[in-house]
Design a protein around this motif. Structure first.
Motif, PDB file in Angstrom:
ATOM      1  N   ARG A  80       1.050  -1.453   0.159  1.00 36.28           N
ATOM      2  CA  ARG A  80      -0.456   0.000  -0.225  1.00 36.28           C
ATOM      3  C   ARG A  80       0.853   1.468  -0.097  1.00 36.28           C
ATOM      4  O   ARG A  80       0.489   2.019  -0.621  1.00 36.28           O
ATOM      5  N   SER A  81       1.685   1.860   0.833  1.00 38.83           N
ATOM      6  CA  SER A  81       2.604   2.064   0.984  1.00 38.83           C
ATOM      7  C   SER A  81       3.501   2.884  -0.385  1.00 38.83           C
ATOM      8  O   SER A  81       3.305   3.564  -1.011  1.00 38.83           O
ATOM      9  N   ALA A  84       1.496   5.374  -3.370  1.00 36.32           N
ATOM     10  CA  ALA A  84       1.673   6.787  -2.532  1.00 36.32           C
ATOM     11  C   ALA A  84       1.958   8.322  -4.012  1.00 36.32           C
ATOM     12  O   ALA A  84       3.105   7.460  -4.160  1.00 36.32           O
ATOM     13  N   HIS A  85       0.947   8.508  -3.596  1.00 36.10           N
ATOM     14  CA  HIS A  85       1.300   9.875  -4.742  1.00 36.10           C
ATOM     15  C   HIS A  85       1.580   9.522  -6.363  1.00 36.10           C
ATOM     16  O   HIS A  85       2.252  10.221  -7.213  1.00 36.10           O
ATOM     17  N   GLU A 300      -9.738   5.611   0.284  1.00 36.87           N
ATOM     18  CA  GLU A 300      -9.563   5.478  -1.254  1.00 36.87           C
ATOM     19  C   GLU A 300     -10.189   6.377  -1.462  1.00 36.87           C
ATOM     20  O   GLU A 300      -9.298   6.370  -2.976  1.00 36.87           O
ATOM     21  N   ASN A 303      -6.032   8.325  -2.185  1.00 35.53           N
ATOM     22  CA  ASN A 303      -5.598   6.988  -2.863  1.00 35.53           C
ATOM     23  C   ASN A 303      -5.757   7.686  -4.287  1.00 35.53           C
ATOM     24  O   ASN A 303      -4.964   8.251  -4.470  1.00 35.53           O
ATOM     25  N   ALA A 328      -5.996   0.838   3.086  1.00 35.10           N
ATOM     26  CA  ALA A 328      -6.323   1.898   2.938  1.00 35.10           C
ATOM     27  C   ALA A 328      -5.006   2.555   4.409  1.00 35.10           C
ATOM     28  O   ALA A 328      -4.612   3.485   4.308  1.00 35.10           O
TER      29      ALA A 328
END
Length: 474
Positions: A80-81, A84-85, A300, A303, A328
């Motif tokens: 999950r990390s 990111a972005h 989410e 995200n 998330a």
């Protein structure tokens, strides 16, 4: 001498039942035997009627139903990390990372994810496995832990091509059916339902998944819905999660996603739409009229940045909404608070409406409404006689929970995982005085630290941005 009935466990504190009357019992108690709730009432009355082998809680505790995570992917806790972005990220990042994981890696991910859920008061998770080869490991690990889960399985039977915006000058989106794949996969789902009874008599119950309309053809969706109907199973579909799906459905299927499903005749009380971020009010009304539910994952929304659905308005229109973490952030309290903040910013602030989404509604979305969304409300989601003993005991000694002027408001607005002291699933204590009883967290941490760099290496070259850590300058 008055004889009392022997029981396994007595929970004591302010009891938030989340039943239809939303009863809150001050100085209350819950009597548990054989994994079920025998009585809910005032502590003094239950003490006269029952003798417990173990008593948990006390006057400065709150007892509540276990929260329910209406949507998750348990094998993604170590991924999950990495997203990111980054947008888009499912095919480009999530799936390659999952494909690189061994089955032992998957088991570690499940233990990590479930440990986060349990320690935040979540006692049931709705799993939709993205990688089919992970299914058996996920099921075995859930059983080893003693976590309650509904596992909806299914695959896809078509390859889709989503034409880019600029490519639409000359091209169009399309789908290529893999003949016979629907029948082959759904035969596996039927066998799966033979093993995991959809009625929910055990801790793990089976459900049916048609993952999404870009991968599951109308033929697959119809057959999957028919199987779910025959077996009395929950039928789940990712719906209106992103713009690409909307464009694909309009180009290839001739209507928006929920309208396509309505036209196929697959909506109903056991239907669960996952996400629904980009549903229109017209589509939400179709869902409400069918009696179907919506799994809303507020974090989410952050995200993927596709929007925040107006779930408070849809609830008033009759849509049953349950909250989900979607891996998330596996924390029931944070998901409730994210819902409060997002819905407040969406409507309560511009409308100057302090009652737009009351705390009681949010707690229901995490408990009783969530249970109804996954078709398990006959057994879990509230503290009532005859239901399974899935319960959480909160320690109110933290300064921000001491006042107890309004137990539900205090819990939803100010409660955190730090106050979760005991967690029971079907009467079995899985968190005992803040310690996990069936997960070796030190071992999980050690394995996760080994796996994380390897998974990151698979994904790093596929990211648009570097995975290098930020540089901190003192």
């Amino acid at each position: 001498m008055t004889l009392t009935t022997p029981i396994d466990t007595m929970l004591m504190g302010t009891v938030i039942t989340c039943d239809a009357e939303r009863r809150v019992i001050t100085d209350g108690a819950v009597a548990i035997a054989g994994g079920s709730i025998l009585a809910v009432g005032k502590r003094e009355e239950l003490h006269l009627a029952y003798t417990a082998q173990r008593t948990i809680g006390g006057p400065r505790c709150t007892v509540m139903p276990g929260m329910i995570d209406c949507h998750s992917h348990l094998s993604q806790a170590l991924v999950r990390s990495l997203i990111a972005h980054e947008l888009p990220m499912i095919q480009r990042l999530y799936l390659p990372a999952e494909d690189a994981m061994s089955l032992d890696d998957v088991a570690t991910s499940v233990r990590l994810c479930v440990s986060q859920l349990l320690r935040s008061g979540v006692t049931c998770v709705a799993e939709t496995t993205a990688t089919q080869s992970h299914e058996e490991t996920i099921l075995a690990t859930l059983g080893e832990i003693g976590m309650r889960a509904i596992v909806a399985r299914g695959s896809s039977d078509q390859s889709c091509h989503h034409e880019s915006i600029y490519g639409q000058v000359s091209g169009t989106s399309s789908a290529t059916l893999r003949s016979g794949e629907a029948e082959r996969d759904l035969s596996h789902t039927a066998a799966f339902l033979d093993r995991y009874d959809p009625s929910g008599g055990s801790l793990i119950k089976g459900g049916v998944l048609a993952s999404h309309l870009t991968g599951s053809s109308p033929h697959y969706v119809r057959l999957a819905a028919q199987l779910a109907d025959e077996r009395g199973a929950s039928f789940q579909v990712h719906v209106a999660r992103d713009r690409e799906e909307i464009e694909f459905c309009l180009a290839v299927l001739g209507a928006r996603p929920l309208q396509v499903l309505a036209d196929l005749g697959v909506l109903g009380p056991r239907f669960l739409a996952i996400h629904g971020i980009l549903l229109t009010d017209v589509e939400a009304r179709l869902l409400a009229e069918s009696g179907g539910g919506l799994a809303h994952a507020p974090l989410e929304c952050l995200n993927i940045l596709n929007g925040v659905p107006p779930v408070a308005r849809w609830r008033r229109a009759g849509v049953n909404v349950g909250l989900g973490c979607d891996n998330a952030l596996n924390d029931g309290f944070e998901v409730m608070r994210a819902t409060m903040i997002q819905q407040g910013a969406l409507r309560a602030i511009p409308g100057y409406d302090p009652e737009h989404l009351p705390a009681e509604d949010i707690l229901d979305m995490a408990t009783s409404d969530a249970a109804r969304a996954i078709s398990w409300d006959h057994a879990i989601g509230s503290l009532e006689v005859g239901k399974q003993a899935d319960a959480v005991v909160i320690d109110r000694d933290s300064p921000h929970l001491m006042s107890q002027q309004h137990p539900v408001v205090d819990l939803v607005r100010y409660g955190t995982r730090n106050e979760v002291r005991w967690v029971l699933v079907r009467g079995r204590v899985l968190v005992d005085d803040r310690e996990l009883t069936t997960i070796d967290l030190d071992a999980v941490r050690s394995r996760a630290e080994e796996i994380a760099p390897r998974v990151a290496a698979v994904v790093s070259s596929r990211r648009y941005r570097s995975l290098s850590p930020s540089v901190n300058i003192d």
